[in-house]
Design an enzyme around this catalytic site. Structure first.
Site, mmCIF file in Angstrom:
data_model
loop_
_atom_site.group_PDB
_atom_site.id
_atom_site.type_symbol
_atom_site.label_atom_id
_atom_site.label_comp_id
_atom_site.label_asym_id
_atom_site.label_seq_id
_atom_site.Cartn_x
_atom_site.Cartn_y
_atom_site.Cartn_z
ATOM 1 N N ASN A 12 0.872 -1.186 0.000
ATOM 2 C CA ASN A 12 0.000 0.000 0.000
ATOM 3 C C ASN A 12 0.904 1.229 0.000
ATOM 4 O O ASN A 12 1.497 1.569 1.017
ATOM 5 C CB ASN A 12 -0.887 -0.037 1.261
ATOM 6 C CG ASN A 12 -1.684 1.241 1.428
ATOM 7 O OD1 ASN A 12 -1.812 2.048 0.505
ATOM 8 N ND2 ASN A 12 -2.243 1.435 2.626
ATOM 9 N N TRP A 13 0.998 1.867 -1.151
ATOM 10 C CA TRP A 13 1.917 3.011 -1.264
ATOM 11 C C TRP A 13 1.363 4.284 -0.624
ATOM 12 O O TRP A 13 2.072 5.272 -0.524
ATOM 13 C CB TRP A 13 2.226 3.283 -2.743
ATOM 14 C CG TRP A 13 3.022 2.203 -3.417
ATOM 15 C CD1 TRP A 13 3.604 1.117 -2.822
ATOM 16 C CD2 TRP A 13 3.333 2.112 -4.809
ATOM 17 N NE1 TRP A 13 4.259 0.358 -3.770
ATOM 18 C CE2 TRP A 13 4.099 0.947 -4.999
ATOM 19 C CE3 TRP A 13 3.039 2.892 -5.939
ATOM 20 C CZ2 TRP A 13 4.585 0.552 -6.250
ATOM 21 C CZ3 TRP A 13 3.501 2.507 -7.176
ATOM 22 C CH2 TRP A 13 4.272 1.346 -7.331
ATOM 23 N N LYS A 14 0.089 4.250 -0.268
ATOM 24 C CA LYS A 14 -0.566 5.436 0.323
ATOM 25 C C LYS A 14 -0.343 6.655 -0.586
ATOM 26 O O LYS A 14 -0.241 6.502 -1.796
ATOM 27 C CB LYS A 14 -0.069 5.686 1.748
ATOM 28 C CG LYS A 14 -0.092 4.427 2.607
ATOM 29 C CD LYS A 14 0.067 4.717 4.065
ATOM 30 C CE LYS A 14 0.255 3.412 4.816
ATOM 31 N NZ LYS A 14 0.029 3.527 6.241
ATOM 32 N N HIS A 100 -9.557 0.862 5.061
ATOM 33 C CA HIS A 100 -8.246 1.087 5.686
ATOM 34 C C HIS A 100 -8.429 2.048 6.866
ATOM 35 O O HIS A 100 -9.248 2.971 6.802
ATOM 36 C CB HIS A 100 -7.264 1.670 4.653
ATOM 37 C CG HIS A 100 -5.859 1.700 5.175
ATOM 38 N ND1 HIS A 100 -5.423 2.681 6.039
ATOM 39 C CD2 HIS A 100 -4.810 0.859 4.990
ATOM 40 C CE1 HIS A 100 -4.156 2.442 6.350
ATOM 41 N NE2 HIS A 100 -3.765 1.336 5.733
ATOM 42 N N GLU A 102 -6.860 4.526 7.879
ATOM 43 C CA GLU A 102 -6.711 5.966 7.583
ATOM 44 C C GLU A 102 -7.997 6.509 6.963
ATOM 45 O O GLU A 102 -8.367 7.659 7.191
ATOM 46 C CB GLU A 102 -5.482 6.175 6.685
ATOM 47 C CG GLU A 102 -4.197 5.952 7.484
ATOM 48 C CD GLU A 102 -3.018 5.411 6.691
ATOM 49 O OE1 GLU A 102 -3.015 5.510 5.454
ATOM 50 O OE2 GLU A 102 -2.098 4.869 7.334
ATOM 51 N N GLU A 172 -5.358 -5.255 10.591
ATOM 52 C CA GLU A 172 -4.351 -4.218 10.787
ATOM 53 C C GLU A 172 -4.656 -3.459 12.077
ATOM 54 O O GLU A 172 -5.479 -2.529 12.071
ATOM 55 C CB GLU A 172 -4.375 -3.227 9.619
ATOM 56 C CG GLU A 172 -4.163 -3.863 8.268
ATOM 57 C CD GLU A 172 -3.643 -2.832 7.271
ATOM 58 O OE1 GLU A 172 -2.481 -2.958 6.874
ATOM 59 O OE2 GLU A 172 -4.374 -1.891 6.937
ATOM 60 N N GLY A 178 2.157 2.192 10.746
ATOM 61 C CA GLY A 178 3.067 3.324 10.593
ATOM 62 C C GLY A 178 3.741 3.763 11.881
ATOM 63 O O GLY A 178 4.346 4.824 11.948
ATOM 64 N N SER A 218 3.271 -2.128 10.501
ATOM 65 C CA SER A 218 4.720 -2.118 10.711
ATOM 66 C C SER A 218 5.375 -3.470 10.430
ATOM 67 O O SER A 218 6.343 -3.863 11.093
ATOM 68 C CB SER A 218 5.072 -1.624 12.124
ATOM 69 O OG SER A 218 4.623 -0.293 12.290
ATOM 70 N N GLY A 239 2.749 -1.199 4.327
ATOM 71 C CA GLY A 239 2.750 0.219 4.006
ATOM 72 C C GLY A 239 4.173 0.703 3.762
ATOM 73 O O GLY A 239 4.758 0.499 2.692
ATOM 74 N N GLY A 240 4.767 1.318 4.782
ATOM 75 C CA GLY A 240 6.094 1.942 4.655
ATOM 76 C C GLY A 240 7.135 1.059 3.986
ATOM 77 O O GLY A 240 7.878 1.523 3.106
HETATM 78 C C1 PEP Z 1 -0.888 -0.008 5.958
HETATM 79 O O1 PEP Z 1 -0.976 1.174 5.680
HETATM 80 O O2 PEP Z 1 -1.749 -0.808 5.547
HETATM 81 C C2 PEP Z 1 0.247 -0.442 6.773
HETATM 82 C C3 PEP Z 1 0.247 -1.654 7.235
HETATM 83 O O3 PEP Z 1 1.235 0.484 6.996
HETATM 84 P P1 PEP Z 1 2.672 0.212 7.675
HETATM 85 O O4 PEP Z 1 3.200 -1.060 7.119
HETATM 86 O O5 PEP Z 1 3.500 1.406 7.303
HETATM 87 O O6 PEP Z 1 2.433 0.104 9.139
#
Ligand code: PEP
Length: 255
Positions: A12-14, A100, A102, A172, A178, A218, A239-240
């Site tokens: 997920n590049w956000k 998600h 966010e 999640e 994040g 994470s 994500g990151g």
């Molecule tokens: C996400 O945004 O779905 C996610 C899991 O982010 P991160 O890996 O950065 O925690």
């Protein structure tokens, strides 16, 4: 890890990367997947809407699927700024993240909105990746199971067994997204097993055993192997760590 279920690693590049950066990342990943990927896990990328078409064309015949990070809860019409599932379908996206944290936090998306989006996605042959998770306050109050059960009941359990089987669930925990705080293997396995048991109660054990449940929060190339080895974890939503090709490839290889 259970060998009968589909294994998935999704990035997920956000709201990150320029188009040029997105194309370079994709090119690097394609090369690494061609050279190094020896497992059967499916790889999905979720770029920002405006890059989906370009990234999809860049991928060509490589074993990577492209999806969107969100979709409208309407099919067409006067909804300025929105993007519908039929538009996504027309540019070759075959998956969409729904619910998600966010989106739930910053755009106030409810379980009911998620349910509507999931219906639209299924009707347009787009795989919903339904994201669920509790906040830190909810976990501290020991309400995590109740919250997850409600997200399942109100957001996705209205589906028929046939339609439910087309979906992917991503657990999640909001406090892990994040933040650098990952759920411990015990916490992840406990919640994934709980989710699977609720699916078995609602549908059947057979369906519960077939649905892929991803962990997100994470997850990185240091902890992926341990998380992916858990009985009820079928891969990750990243994500990151999906923004650097080497890190993401290491996570793909951790399956
Ligand atoms: C996400 O945004 O779905 C996610 C899991 O982010 P991160 O890996 O950065 O925690």
């Amino acid at each position: 890890m259970n060998d009968t279920r589909k294994k998935i690693v999704a990035g997920n590049w956000k709201m990150n990367l320029s188009l040029q950066e997105a194309q370079s990342l994709t090119a690097e990943l394609i090369g690494m997947i061609q050279d190094e990927k020896h497992n059967a896990c499916e790889v999905f990328l979720f770029p920002p809407f405006v890059y989906i078409n370009t990234i999809n064309k860049q991928i060509q015949d490589n074993p990577i699927q492209v999806g969107a990070q969100n979709c409208a809860d309407q099919l067409s019409g006067a909804y300025t700024g929105e993007v519908s599932v039929s538009m996504l379908n027309s540019i070759g996206a075959n998956a969409v993240l729904i619910g998600h944290s966010e989106r739930r936090t910053y755009y106030h998306e409810s379980n009911q909105t998620c349910a509507t989006k999931i219906n639209l996605a299924i009707q347009h042959n787009i795989i919903p990746f339904y994201c669920i998770g509790e906040t830190l306050n909810e976990r501290n109050a020991n309400q995590q199971f109740e919250i997850i059960e409600k997200q399942l009941n109100d957001g996705i359990f209205h589906l028929s067994a046939e339609d439910f089987s087309k979906c992917v669930i991503a657990y999640e925990p909001v406090w892990a997204i994040g933040t650098g705080l990952t759920a411990s293997p015990e916490q992840a396995q406990e919640m994934h097993a709980f989710i699977r048991s609720k699916i078995a109660d609602k549908y059947s054990m057979e369906i519960a055993q077939k649905v892929s449940i991803l962990y997100g929060g994470s997850c990185n190339d240091q902890n992926a192997k341990e998380l992916f080895a858990l009985t009820d974890v079928d891969g990750g939503l990243i994500g990151g760590a999906s923004l650097k090709s080497r890190n993401f490839m290491n996570i793909i290889n951790a399956i």
